[in-house]
Every structure is written in structure tokens, then in C-alpha cells.
Design a protein around this motif. Structure first.
Motif, PDB file in Angstrom:
ATOM      1  N   ALA A  11       2.552 -13.164  -9.226  1.00 30.85           N
ATOM      2  CA  ALA A  11       1.449 -13.962  -9.950  1.00 30.85           C
ATOM      3  C   ALA A  11       0.351 -13.570 -10.423  1.00 30.85           C
ATOM      4  O   ALA A  11       0.117 -13.707 -11.691  1.00 30.85           O
ATOM      5  N   GLY A  12      -0.323 -12.676  -9.442  1.00 31.54           N
ATOM      6  CA  GLY A  12      -1.483 -12.257  -9.632  1.00 31.54           C
ATOM      7  C   GLY A  12      -1.070 -11.620 -10.984  1.00 31.54           C
ATOM      8  O   GLY A  12      -2.275 -11.772 -12.113  1.00 31.54           O
ATOM      9  N   LEU A  13      -0.181 -10.427 -11.197  1.00 30.12           N
ATOM     10  CA  LEU A  13      -0.131  -9.234 -12.195  1.00 30.12           C
ATOM     11  C   LEU A  13       0.314 -10.286 -13.463  1.00 30.12           C
ATOM     12  O   LEU A  13      -0.562  -9.809 -15.553  1.00 30.12           O
ATOM     13  N   ALA A  14       1.152 -11.357 -13.416  1.00 28.76           N
ATOM     14  CA  ALA A  14       1.330 -12.144 -14.901  1.00 28.76           C
ATOM     15  C   ALA A  14       0.596 -12.964 -15.425  1.00 28.76           C
ATOM     16  O   ALA A  14       0.283 -13.266 -16.375  1.00 28.76           O
ATOM     17  N   THR A  21      -8.541  -6.658 -14.112  1.00 28.39           N
ATOM     18  CA  THR A  21      -7.546  -7.695 -13.031  1.00 28.39           C
ATOM     19  C   THR A  21      -6.606  -7.645 -12.692  1.00 28.39           C
ATOM     20  O   THR A  21      -5.792  -7.371 -11.504  1.00 28.39           O
ATOM     21  N   VAL A  22      -5.627  -6.529 -13.150  1.00 25.52           N
ATOM     22  CA  VAL A  22      -4.122  -5.967 -12.770  1.00 25.52           C
ATOM     23  C   VAL A  22      -4.370  -4.728 -12.175  1.00 25.52           C
ATOM     24  O   VAL A  22      -3.872  -5.022 -11.412  1.00 25.52           O
ATOM     25  N   ALA A  23      -5.833  -4.247 -12.363  1.00 27.99           N
ATOM     26  CA  ALA A  23      -5.892  -3.021 -10.561  1.00 27.99           C
ATOM     27  C   ALA A  23      -5.962  -4.315  -9.332  1.00 27.99           C
ATOM     28  O   ALA A  23      -5.509  -3.187  -8.433  1.00 27.99           O
ATOM     29  N   ALA A  25      -4.789  -6.629  -8.632  1.00 25.78           N
ATOM     30  CA  ALA A  25      -4.131  -7.075  -8.605  1.00 25.78           C
ATOM     31  C   ALA A  25      -2.539  -6.645  -7.612  1.00 25.78           C
ATOM     32  O   ALA A  25      -1.807  -6.915  -6.397  1.00 25.78           O
ATOM     33  N   LEU A  26      -2.258  -5.283  -7.901  1.00 23.45           N
ATOM     34  CA  LEU A  26      -1.749  -4.171  -7.790  1.00 23.45           C
ATOM     35  C   LEU A  26      -2.092  -3.712  -6.423  1.00 23.45           C
ATOM     36  O   LEU A  26      -1.526  -4.054  -5.784  1.00 23.45           O
ATOM     37  N   VAL A  27      -3.967  -3.985  -6.046  1.00 26.40           N
ATOM     38  CA  VAL A  27      -4.056  -3.979  -4.930  1.00 26.40           C
ATOM     39  C   VAL A  27      -3.897  -4.629  -3.756  1.00 26.40           C
ATOM     40  O   VAL A  27      -3.032  -3.851  -2.677  1.00 26.40           O
ATOM     41  N   ARG A  28      -3.769  -5.164  -4.274  1.00 27.13           N
ATOM     42  CA  ARG A  28      -3.457  -6.548  -3.201  1.00 27.13           C
ATOM     43  C   ARG A  28      -2.093  -6.593  -2.819  1.00 27.13           C
ATOM     44  O   ARG A  28      -1.914  -6.780  -1.490  1.00 27.13           O
ATOM     45  N   GLU A  29      -0.959  -6.305  -4.047  1.00 26.36           N
ATOM     46  CA  GLU A  29      -0.144  -6.373  -3.818  1.00 26.36           C
ATOM     47  C   GLU A  29       0.566  -4.907  -2.839  1.00 26.36           C
ATOM     48  O   GLU A  29       1.776  -4.861  -1.938  1.00 26.36           O
ATOM     49  N   LEU A  30      -0.201  -4.002  -3.094  1.00 30.15           N
ATOM     50  CA  LEU A  30       0.338  -2.812  -2.715  1.00 30.15           C
ATOM     51  C   LEU A  30      -0.442  -2.465  -0.916  1.00 30.15           C
ATOM     52  O   LEU A  30       0.019  -2.064   0.203  1.00 30.15           O
ATOM     53  N   LEU A  31      -1.044  -3.132  -0.953  1.00 24.66           N
ATOM     54  CA  LEU A  31      -1.603  -3.340   0.283  1.00 24.66           C
ATOM     55  C   LEU A  31      -0.745  -4.409   1.795  1.00 24.66           C
ATOM     56  O   LEU A  31      -1.709  -4.425   2.794  1.00 24.66           O
ATOM     57  N   THR A  32      -0.625  -4.816   1.365  1.00 23.50           N
ATOM     58  CA  THR A  32       1.030  -5.448   1.633  1.00 23.50           C
ATOM     59  C   THR A  32       2.078  -4.744   2.476  1.00 23.50           C
ATOM     60  O   THR A  32       3.084  -5.209   3.258  1.00 23.50           O
ATOM     61  N   LEU A  33       2.625  -4.059   2.143  1.00 20.39           N
ATOM     62  CA  LEU A  33       3.804  -3.176   2.039  1.00 20.39           C
ATOM     63  C   LEU A  33       3.012  -2.056   3.939  1.00 20.39           C
ATOM     64  O   LEU A  33       2.233  -2.201   3.996  1.00 20.39           O
ATOM     65  N   PRO A  34       4.764  -2.638   4.349  1.00 17.16           N
ATOM     66  CA  PRO A  34       3.560  -1.786   5.572  1.00 17.16           C
ATOM     67  C   PRO A  34       3.190  -0.789   6.021  1.00 17.16           C
ATOM     68  O   PRO A  34       3.469   0.107   5.480  1.00 17.16           O
ATOM     69  N   ASP A  35       2.553  -0.680   7.205  1.00 15.94           N
ATOM     70  CA  ASP A  35       1.735   0.991   7.088  1.00 15.94           C
ATOM     71  C   ASP A  35       0.665   1.380   6.506  1.00 15.94           C
ATOM     72  O   ASP A  35       0.625   2.120   6.776  1.00 15.94           O
ATOM     73  N   SER A 150       6.769  -0.132 -11.643  1.00 16.62           N
ATOM     74  CA  SER A 150       7.588  -0.234 -13.087  1.00 16.62           C
ATOM     75  C   SER A 150       6.807  -2.109 -13.347  1.00 16.62           C
ATOM     76  O   SER A 150       6.184  -2.246 -14.595  1.00 16.62           O
ATOM     77  N   ARG A 151       6.730  -2.961 -12.296  1.00 10.90           N
ATOM     78  CA  ARG A 151       6.159  -4.300 -12.461  1.00 10.90           C
ATOM     79  C   ARG A 151       4.189  -3.632 -12.630  1.00 10.90           C
ATOM     80  O   ARG A 151       3.987  -4.738 -13.919  1.00 10.90           O
ATOM     81  N   GLY A 152       3.799  -2.894 -12.227  1.00 12.83           N
ATOM     82  CA  GLY A 152       2.508  -2.806 -12.657  1.00 12.83           C
ATOM     83  C   GLY A 152       2.795  -1.697 -13.810  1.00 12.83           C
ATOM     84  O   GLY A 152       1.364  -2.289 -14.764  1.00 12.83           O
ATOM     85  N   ALA A 153       2.914  -1.018 -14.760  1.00 12.73           N
ATOM     86  CA  ALA A 153       3.271  -0.676 -15.753  1.00 12.73           C
ATOM     87  C   ALA A 153       3.454  -2.172 -16.995  1.00 12.73           C
ATOM     88  O   ALA A 153       2.515  -1.590 -17.425  1.00 12.73           O
ATOM     89  N   ASP A 154       4.380  -2.587 -16.750  1.00 15.16           N
ATOM     90  CA  ASP A 154       4.325  -3.726 -16.988  1.00 15.16           C
ATOM     91  C   ASP A 154       3.554  -4.801 -17.394  1.00 15.16           C
ATOM     92  O   ASP A 154       2.960  -5.589 -18.589  1.00 15.16           O
ATOM     93  N   ALA A 155       2.724  -5.030 -16.540  1.00 16.65           N
ATOM     94  CA  ALA A 155       0.976  -5.793 -16.566  1.00 16.65           C
ATOM     95  C   ALA A 155       0.045  -5.014 -17.534  1.00 16.65           C
ATOM     96  O   ALA A 155       0.065  -5.367 -18.082  1.00 16.65           O
ATOM     97  N   VAL A 156       0.545  -3.809 -16.868  1.00 18.82           N
ATOM     98  CA  VAL A 156      -1.139  -3.162 -17.949  1.00 18.82           C
ATOM     99  C   VAL A 156      -0.227  -2.548 -19.049  1.00 18.82           C
ATOM    100  O   VAL A 156      -1.154  -2.998 -20.606  1.00 18.82           O
ATOM    101  N   ARG A 157       0.878  -2.855 -19.970  1.00 21.85           N
ATOM    102  CA  ARG A 157       1.523  -3.482 -21.248  1.00 21.85           C
ATOM    103  C   ARG A 157       1.263  -4.438 -21.755  1.00 21.85           C
ATOM    104  O   ARG A 157       0.379  -4.538 -22.855  1.00 21.85           O
TER     105      ARG A 157
END
Length: 314
Positions: A11-14, A21-23, A25-35, A150-157
């Protein structure tokens, strides 16, 4: 954690309305990845001469971007040049990136992954992930990272496209009964010039134009796209329209505010590769124009195809 391989974008990217704002949202999603304990997001600028970089170790980072020179030997510049995913334990990077490895070892990093943000002609930028535990980097994990990028690039575009739509009135595309239009998104990369030329030739050939106006249009288009790549430091959009015997070709970049109009720079040699652009467009087209606003620059030219000698179109 979101499975980026399926379903809609987070939702944040969309909902993102701008690059910051894209950046975030990406940061939040990336930081949920394990480790993952730290991330970096980079976007290409300056025709590929530098990267705009946002490092972050918290889910709500300030929008404090810095720049990386494209010639700096770091993982992100490598993935932007090659378009290939790079990953491994920290020690595997030591031979080439000794300084980076030393700093990250002190910060507790044990593995790295750099992922390109896919673009049309070249990557739009890249993502950098720092892990605080060793990683296997199995195929499923790598697939997830590629899908996330790819999702991040779509949001940038999408954000950049909204900027174009907000200033669509500045683009000089015929508003009459034209039934033929075509468009293409172009990255901020020198290779965009060749891609634009090929797209224009294929489009106009399919529309039945003769070689002479196609070659003239390609020459003028080359100058508009080259100017956008060199001066705008941003992506652009190409629009081609044919109606009532007029061919209109417009390039809309996303380079931000500037002077209201472009000026022709006189040159003793009209065929000079750099600096000739608008002189050549003025000489070869029937009319042309260029307007800047808060979002970027719209430049266009028009060829009158009503003369049978210039076109096969009836």
C-alpha cells in the motif's frame, strides 16, 4: 512480511505521491526482511554520471539524499552498470571493496546484497541490503529480492508518470482528430537516444511514412532526447502524433523547474555534435517549441507532411 512475487504492490508504494515517499515506503518494506538491519536506495541521475543515494537504518528515515559518483567502485554502481544482482557474505567483497567491508564489519554487517531497479533501457538505480547474520542466498531469496526491486521500480515510474500527467498541457501534441499516437518512456541514460530513434522509425514506417520525413524526424528527435539526457538529469517521455498531415514529436522530461523557454544557441557549424541541438531542430522542422514548468521541460517539433514529396501518407 509481504510476498513480492505475487499480488499487488504494498500500500505504501501504491499510494506514494513523490520520490521521497516511494523511498520511505521501500525502506519500510526492506527493513521487514529477515536479518536486514540497514538499507540503501539509489536512483540514477545526470545521464548515468551519478547516483542519488538514501541510506537508512530505521523505518522512518529523513529524506537526506547524498550522491555517489558513477565511477566510484562500490556495489551499487556495479549493479547499475551491469543490471545483475550481486550478493554474498561480507568477506567475499573484501578484495574489491576493502573500505566498505571494513566500515560494515565495524557496524555488525555479515552479508550484503545489491539489486538493480529495472528500467527500460538501463537500471533506474539499485537497492543495497545489509544483513547482520550470514545468508545462504537461496534461489527463492534472490527471486524475492528481484521481485521487490521490480515493485520499487514500478512505483518510481508511476510517480514520474503522474508528474507528466500533471503538466500535460505543456506538451504540444495535436488536439484535433488525430487517430495515430504512440509513446515511449525513456530512462536517464545516453542509450535512450538510440532507443528513441528506433522506436520512431518503427512507428512511422508502420504508419506508412516515406524515408525522407522519417530520417528528418529521427535527426530532430536525437537532439531533443540528447538535450534531455545531458541537461535534465531525469527520465523523459516520448510522444508521437500524426493528424491532418502534421507529424508532431514531443519529449517531456522530469527535470524540474528552469527558465520558461529554451533559447537557440548560434553555432558556426550547424552539424556539431554538442550544442547544435535546437539550431538543427529549427532548421529541419516546420515549427518547434520548448517550455519549462515546475515539473520539467516539454520540447517538440512539427513536420508538415502534406507535400507528396515528403511522405507516402495520403
Amino acid at each position: 512480511m509481504v510476498d513480492y512475487r505475487t499480488g499487488a504492490a504494498p500500500a505504501g508504494l501504491a499510494a506514494a505521491a513523490d520520490i521521497d515517499t516511494v523511498a520511505r515506503a521501500l525502506v519500510r518494506e526492506l527493513l521487514t526482511l529477515p536479518d536486514v538491519h540497514r538499507v540503501g536506495i539509489a536512483l540514477v541521475e545526470g545521464g548515468g554520471r551519478r547516483l542519488r543515494f538514501l541510506p537508512a537504518s530505521s523505518a522512518e528515515p529523513p529524506a537526506e539524499w547524498c550522491h555517489i559518483d558513477a565511477y566510484d567502485d562500490v556495489p551499487l554502481t556495479g549493479v547499475v552498470r551491469t543490471g545483475a544482482l550481486v550478493y554474498g557474505d561480507l568477506g567475499s567483497f573484501e578484495g574489491r571493496y576493502a573500505g566498505l567491508v571494513s566500515r560494515q564489519r565495524d557496524a555488525g554487517t555479515q552479508a550484503l546484497a545489491a539489486i538493480p531497479l529495472p528500467g527500460v533501457t538501463a537500471p533506474l538505480g539499485g537497492l543495497l541490503l545489509y544483513y547482520d547474520r550470514p545468508q545462504i542466498f537461496a534461489e527463492s531469496q534472490c527471486d524475492l529480492l528481484v521481485a521487490l526491486a521490480s515493485r520499487g521500480a514500478d512505483a518510481v515510474r508511476r510517480v514520474r508518470a503522474r508528474g507528466v500527467a500533471a503538466s500535460a498541457s505543456a506538451v504540444a501534441v495535436p488536439s484535433d482528430t488525430s487517430s495515430r499516437t504512440a509513446s515511449l518512456a525513456l530512462d536517464d541514460d545516453p542509450r535512450a537516444v538510440g532507443l528513441a530513434r528506433r522506436f520512431l522509425r518503427q512507428t512511422l514506417t508502420a504508419w506508412g511514412l516515406a524515408d525522407d520525413p522519417i530520417e528528418t524526424a529521427q535527426l530532430c528527435l536525437s537532439e531533443l532526447v540528447t538535450n534531455a539526457v545531458i541537461h535534465a538529469d531525469a527520465t523523459s517521455d516520448l510522444t508521437v502524433a500524426l493528424g491532418d498531415g502534421l507529424l508532431t514529436v514531443a519529449v517531456r522530461d522530469h527535470g524540474g523547474a528552469g527558465p520558461e523557454t529554451a533559447e537557440v544557441v548560434e553555432d558556426e557549424d550547424p552539424l556539431r555534435v554538442f550544442g547544435r541541438g535546437l539550431v538543427l531542430v529549427e532548421a529541419l522542422s516546420d515549427s518547434w517549441g520548448s517550455v519549462r514548468d515546475a515539473v520539467g521541460t516539454s520540447s517538440w517539433f512539427v513536420l508538415d507532411l502534406t507535400d507528396d514529396a515528403r511522405s507516402a501518407v495520403s
